[in-house]
Design an enzyme around this catalytic site. Structure first.
Site, PDB file in Angstrom:
ATOM      1  N   LYS A  17     -50.376 -55.611 -17.123  1.00 49.64           N
ATOM      2  CA  LYS A  17     -50.576 -54.287 -17.717  1.00 49.64           C
ATOM      3  C   LYS A  17     -50.244 -54.255 -19.206  1.00 49.64           C
ATOM      4  CE  LYS A  17     -46.217 -52.426 -16.063  1.00 49.64           C
ATOM      5  NZ  LYS A  17     -45.417 -52.449 -17.274  1.00 49.64           N
ATOM      6  N   ARG A  92     -41.910 -43.945 -14.728  1.00 50.48           N
ATOM      7  CA  ARG A  92     -41.690 -44.996 -13.760  1.00 50.48           C
ATOM      8  C   ARG A  92     -41.157 -44.465 -12.441  1.00 50.48           C
ATOM      9  NH1 ARG A  92     -41.283 -49.804 -16.638  1.00 50.48           N
ATOM     10  NH2 ARG A  92     -40.511 -51.645 -15.549  1.00 50.48           N
ATOM     11  N   ARG A 131     -44.604 -66.638 -17.193  1.00 45.94           N
ATOM     12  CA  ARG A 131     -44.080 -65.900 -18.347  1.00 45.94           C
ATOM     13  C   ARG A 131     -42.619 -66.273 -18.616  1.00 45.94           C
ATOM     14  NH1 ARG A 131     -44.210 -59.480 -18.110  1.00 45.94           N
ATOM     15  NH2 ARG A 131     -42.164 -59.631 -17.203  1.00 45.94           N
ATOM     16  N   ARG A 137     -37.938 -64.319 -21.246  1.00 51.29           N
ATOM     17  CA  ARG A 137     -37.341 -62.979 -21.146  1.00 51.29           C
ATOM     18  C   ARG A 137     -36.123 -63.033 -20.240  1.00 51.29           C
ATOM     19  NH1 ARG A 137     -41.425 -58.028 -20.056  1.00 51.29           N
ATOM     20  NH2 ARG A 137     -39.758 -57.419 -18.652  1.00 51.29           N
ATOM     21  N   ARG A 148     -36.830 -55.793  -9.697  1.00 48.78           N
ATOM     22  CA  ARG A 148     -37.809 -54.936 -10.384  1.00 48.78           C
ATOM     23  C   ARG A 148     -39.013 -54.658  -9.492  1.00 48.78           C
ATOM     24  NH1 ARG A 148     -38.056 -58.943 -14.575  1.00 48.78           N
ATOM     25  NH2 ARG A 148     -39.987 -58.099 -15.387  1.00 48.78           N
TER      26      ARG A 148
HETATM   27  P1  ADP Z   1     -41.580 -54.954 -16.242  1.00 51.12           P
HETATM   28  O1  ADP Z   1     -42.727 -54.051 -15.933  1.00 51.12           O
HETATM   29  O2  ADP Z   1     -41.942 -56.409 -16.188  1.00 51.12           O
HETATM   30  O3  ADP Z   1     -40.364 -54.652 -15.426  1.00 51.12           O
HETATM   31  P2  ADP Z   1     -40.999 -53.509 -18.733  1.00 51.12           P
HETATM   32  O4  ADP Z   1     -41.099 -54.105 -20.071  1.00 51.12           O
HETATM   33  O5  ADP Z   1     -41.934 -52.402 -18.397  1.00 51.12           O
HETATM   34  O6  ADP Z   1     -41.175 -54.757 -17.753  1.00 51.12           O
HETATM   35  O7  ADP Z   1     -39.512 -52.989 -18.471  1.00 51.12           O
HETATM   36  C1  ADP Z   1     -38.402 -53.821 -18.666  1.00 51.12           C
HETATM   37  C2  ADP Z   1     -37.111 -53.063 -18.316  1.00 51.12           C
HETATM   38  O8  ADP Z   1     -36.929 -51.968 -19.232  1.00 51.12           O
HETATM   39  C3  ADP Z   1     -37.035 -52.438 -16.932  1.00 51.12           C
HETATM   40  O9  ADP Z   1     -36.642 -53.352 -15.935  1.00 51.12           O
HETATM   41  C4  ADP Z   1     -35.996 -51.338 -17.169  1.00 51.12           C
HETATM   42  O10 ADP Z   1     -34.689 -51.855 -17.219  1.00 51.12           O
HETATM   43  C5  ADP Z   1     -36.352 -50.846 -18.561  1.00 51.12           C
HETATM   44  N1  ADP Z   1     -37.346 -49.753 -18.522  1.00 51.12           N
HETATM   45  C6  ADP Z   1     -38.615 -49.812 -19.000  1.00 51.12           C
HETATM   46  N2  ADP Z   1     -39.253 -48.646 -18.800  1.00 51.12           N
HETATM   47  C7  ADP Z   1     -38.373 -47.831 -18.179  1.00 51.12           C
HETATM   48  C8  ADP Z   1     -38.435 -46.501 -17.689  1.00 51.12           C
HETATM   49  N3  ADP Z   1     -39.553 -45.770 -17.797  1.00 51.12           N
HETATM   50  N4  ADP Z   1     -37.331 -45.985 -17.112  1.00 51.12           N
HETATM   51  C9  ADP Z   1     -36.214 -46.685 -16.997  1.00 51.12           C
HETATM   52  N5  ADP Z   1     -36.078 -47.955 -17.420  1.00 51.12           N
HETATM   53  C10 ADP Z   1     -37.138 -48.524 -17.996  1.00 51.12           C
END
Ligand code: ADP
Length: 201
Positions: A17, A92, A131, A137, A148
């Protein structure tokens, strides 16, 4: 007239995404608002926000809803998001959907489309493992990835029901070549009458 598209891209970790979001946003001339990127940038720069969220990200937990929503609200209030944006990673869960909906309603706006990238769990896991070696990461450890994905299934997947009821979800097959997936998304958005930036000027 300027192009206007208010989009959300949703999919499990490893669905691609992030990559597709950047491509779509570029073709619509709108900014990507990725909460994960915002948090990671703050961690890298050692800001107070970064210090506050670093342990949360490493565990694969969610940052508190109120804090996340406030950050997105600020970001969407910037000039470049006035005519559209692509959200990646937010909302989310259903609480965040509520926050976003009321913020957009205050501006007389709503989302135009929700792109749901469908990828089988095995393929997501394969991509994430790749990745982990390429990007390093800190939350791409097996434990944090599993956590996650669980949160995605439990908290994020239900937001699709909410937006599905509004008739704005486009379920896209996320397997195959990157370009093919981008074309599928662009076709779905075009079918909703969302015009590309190039044809809008
Ligand atoms: P992924 O989809 O691979 O988990 P993201 O980059 O979208 O990666 O998110 C990485 C981390 O950032 C999440 O595991 C969380 O800790 C935090 N995070 C991102 N977006 C949100 C959100 N909308 N609400 C709460 N935490 C978030």
């Amino acid at each position: 007239m300027t192009a206007s598209a208010r989009l959300l891209i949703v999919g499990p970790q490893g669905s691609g995404k992030g990559t597709q979001g950047v491509r779509i946003a570029e073709s619509y001339g709108i900014p990507v608002v990725s909460t994960g990127d915002i948090f990671r940038a703050n961690i890298k720069e050692g800001t107070p926000l970064g210090q506050q969220v670093t342990a949360i990200l490493d565990k694969g937990d969610l940052v508190p809803d109120e804090l996340t929503s406030e950050i997105v609200r600020d970001r969407l209030s910037q000039e470049d998001a006035a005519h559209g944006f692509l959200l990646d990673g937010y909302p989310r869960n259903t609480a965040q959907v509520g926050h976003l909906e009321s913020f957009l309603a205050e501006r007389g706006e709503s989302l135009d489309a929700v792109i749901l990238l469908d990828v089988p769990r095995e393929e997501s896991l394969e991509r994430l493992t790749l990745r982990a070696t390429e990007q390093g990461r800190s939350d791409d450890t097996p434990e944090a990835i599993g956590h996650r994905l669980d949160i995605y299934e439990r908290e994020t997947a239900p937001i699709i029901e909410v937006y599905g009821a509004k008739g704005i979800v486009d379920r896209i097959d996320g397997t195959g070549a990157l370009d093919e997936v981008t074309e599928r998304i662009t076709a779905a958005l075009a079918a909703r009458g969302l015009r590309l930036a190039a044809s809008a000027s």
